[in-house]
Design a protein around this motif. Structure first.
Motif, short mmCIF file in Angstrom:
data_model
loop_
_atom_site.label_atom_id
_atom_site.label_comp_id
_atom_site.label_asym_id
_atom_site.label_seq_id
_atom_site.Cartn_x
_atom_site.Cartn_y
_atom_site.Cartn_z
N ASP A 1 0.86 -1.19 0.00
CA ASP A 1 0.00 0.00 0.00
C ASP A 1 0.90 1.24 0.00
O ASP A 1 2.12 1.15 0.14
CB ASP A 1 -0.96 0.00 1.19
CG ASP A 1 -0.25 -0.02 2.55
OD1 ASP A 1 0.96 0.33 2.61
OD2 ASP A 1 -0.90 -0.37 3.55
N ASN A 2 0.30 2.41 -0.16
CA ASN A 2 1.07 3.67 -0.26
C ASN A 2 1.92 3.93 0.97
O ASN A 2 3.07 4.39 0.85
CB ASN A 2 0.13 4.85 -0.51
CG ASN A 2 -0.34 4.90 -1.94
OD1 ASN A 2 0.24 4.28 -2.81
ND2 ASN A 2 -1.41 5.64 -2.17
N GLU A 3 1.38 3.68 2.15
CA GLU A 3 2.12 3.95 3.38
C GLU A 3 3.36 3.07 3.48
O GLU A 3 4.46 3.55 3.78
CB GLU A 3 1.22 3.73 4.60
CG GLU A 3 1.90 4.12 5.90
CD GLU A 3 0.98 3.94 7.11
OE1 GLU A 3 1.52 3.69 8.20
OE2 GLU A 3 -0.25 4.05 6.95
N THR A 4 3.21 1.79 3.18
CA THR A 4 4.35 0.87 3.24
C THR A 4 5.39 1.25 2.17
O THR A 4 6.59 1.22 2.43
CB THR A 4 3.88 -0.58 3.04
OG1 THR A 4 2.86 -0.87 3.98
CG2 THR A 4 5.03 -1.56 3.21
N MET A 5 4.90 1.60 0.98
CA MET A 5 5.80 2.01 -0.11
C MET A 5 6.59 3.25 0.32
O MET A 5 7.80 3.32 0.10
CB MET A 5 5.00 2.32 -1.36
CG MET A 5 5.84 2.79 -2.52
SD MET A 5 6.76 1.48 -3.32
CE MET A 5 5.47 0.75 -4.28
N SER A 6 5.94 4.21 0.95
CA SER A 6 6.62 5.41 1.43
C SER A 6 7.69 5.06 2.46
O SER A 6 8.78 5.63 2.44
CB SER A 6 5.62 6.38 2.05
OG SER A 6 4.78 6.91 1.06
N GLU A 7 7.39 4.13 3.35
CA GLU A 7 8.36 3.71 4.36
C GLU A 7 9.57 3.06 3.71
O GLU A 7 10.72 3.30 4.13
CB GLU A 7 7.70 2.74 5.35
CG GLU A 7 6.69 3.39 6.27
CD GLU A 7 5.93 2.37 7.12
OE1 GLU A 7 6.29 1.16 7.08
OE2 GLU A 7 5.00 2.78 7.82
N VAL A 8 9.34 2.25 2.68
CA VAL A 8 10.45 1.60 1.98
C VAL A 8 11.35 2.66 1.33
O VAL A 8 12.57 2.62 1.45
CB VAL A 8 9.93 0.60 0.91
CG1 VAL A 8 11.04 0.17 -0.03
CG2 VAL A 8 9.28 -0.60 1.58
N VAL A 9 10.72 3.63 0.66
CA VAL A 9 11.49 4.68 -0.02
C VAL A 9 12.26 5.52 1.00
O VAL A 9 13.47 5.74 0.85
CB VAL A 9 10.56 5.56 -0.88
CG1 VAL A 9 11.31 6.78 -1.41
CG2 VAL A 9 9.99 4.75 -2.04
N GLU A 10 11.57 5.98 2.02
CA GLU A 10 12.22 6.82 3.03
C GLU A 10 13.33 6.07 3.76
O GLU A 10 14.37 6.64 4.08
CB GLU A 10 11.18 7.33 4.03
CG GLU A 10 10.27 8.38 3.45
CD GLU A 10 9.11 8.74 4.38
OE1 GLU A 10 9.15 8.35 5.57
OE2 GLU A 10 8.18 9.41 3.91
N GLY A 11 13.13 4.78 4.01
CA GLY A 11 14.15 3.99 4.69
C GLY A 11 15.35 3.68 3.81
O GLY A 11 16.41 3.28 4.29
N SER A 12 15.20 3.87 2.50
CA SER A 12 16.28 3.55 1.56
C SER A 12 17.13 4.75 1.18
O SER A 12 18.23 4.58 0.65
CB SER A 12 15.68 2.95 0.28
OG SER A 12 14.93 1.81 0.57
N ILE A 13 16.63 5.96 1.43
CA ILE A 13 17.30 7.17 0.95
C ILE A 13 18.74 7.27 1.42
O ILE A 13 19.66 7.52 0.63
CB ILE A 13 16.52 8.44 1.36
CG1 ILE A 13 15.15 8.47 0.68
CG2 ILE A 13 17.30 9.70 1.08
CD1 ILE A 13 15.21 8.57 -0.83
N ASP A 14 18.99 7.05 2.71
CA ASP A 14 20.36 7.16 3.23
C ASP A 14 21.30 6.17 2.55
O ASP A 14 22.40 6.55 2.11
CB ASP A 14 20.40 6.93 4.74
CG ASP A 14 19.85 8.11 5.54
OD1 ASP A 14 19.71 9.21 4.96
OD2 ASP A 14 19.55 7.92 6.73
N ASP A 15 20.87 4.92 2.46
CA ASP A 15 21.72 3.90 1.83
C ASP A 15 21.92 4.17 0.33
O ASP A 15 23.02 3.97 -0.20
CB ASP A 15 21.13 2.50 2.03
CG ASP A 15 21.24 2.03 3.47
OD1 ASP A 15 22.13 2.54 4.20
OD2 ASP A 15 20.45 1.16 3.87
N LEU A 16 20.87 4.62 -0.34
CA LEU A 16 21.00 4.93 -1.77
C LEU A 16 21.94 6.11 -2.00
O LEU A 16 22.75 6.10 -2.93
CB LEU A 16 19.62 5.23 -2.37
CG LEU A 16 18.68 4.04 -2.49
CD1 LEU A 16 17.28 4.50 -2.89
CD2 LEU A 16 19.21 3.02 -3.47
N THR A 17 21.84 7.10 -1.13
CA THR A 17 22.74 8.26 -1.24
C THR A 17 24.18 7.84 -1.02
O THR A 17 25.10 8.23 -1.76
CB THR A 17 22.33 9.35 -0.23
OG1 THR A 17 20.97 9.72 -0.49
CG2 THR A 17 23.23 10.57 -0.35
#
Length: 133
Positions: free
Chosen positions: A85-101
């Motif tokens: 769902d959108n909330e879970t997808m947002s959590e995945v994206v937000e949780g990945s930003i530091d590692d992706l950067t």
């Protein structure tokens, strides 16, 4: 007949000195087309060498296998993400930003190191050839 090759300063560099007087002229290096043709012929000869062709074939095959594996993993991930769902997808994206950067910064750092190595090796090769002449 000689071909001209112009090395120009960037706009920023030339703009910053515009108040100091006339801009310096572009450096022109005259290139003999026969020299360019000899260089191209040598490059083709080198790439036609069976040893280099074998190496290029291995690199190409490795690249294709890597790309296929990446597409397979991307397909699996896409399926998993599409079920969120959108909330879970947002959590995945937000949780990945530091590692992706960090991954992007590391990639850029690695690229810079490789470019510096290539530059150093290029200078070594050209210097060795120049010393022989």
């Amino acid at each position: 007949m000689l071909a001209g090759f112009c090395l120009k300063k960037s706009r920023k560099a030339s703009d910053s000195k515009s108040s100091e007087g006339p801009a310096p002229r572009a450096t022109v290096i005259e290139l003999d087309p026969r020299v360019i043709q000899r260089v191209l012929n040598q490059a083709l000869k080198t790439l036609s060498n069976p040893e280099y062709q074998q190496q290029l074939t291995k690199l190409t095959q490795s690249s294709i296998v890597n790309s296929l594996q990446t597409f397979q993993r991307l397909s699996t991930l896409s399926t998993r993400l599409s079920n969120m769902d959108n909330e879970t997808m947002s959590e995945v994206v937000e949780g990945s930003i530091d590692d992706l950067t960090r991954a992007l910064l590391q990639f850029n750092s690695d690229q810079l190191v490789l470019l510096q190595r290539l530059s150093a090796r290029t200078l070594e090769i050209l210097d060795a050839q120049a010393r022989q002449k």
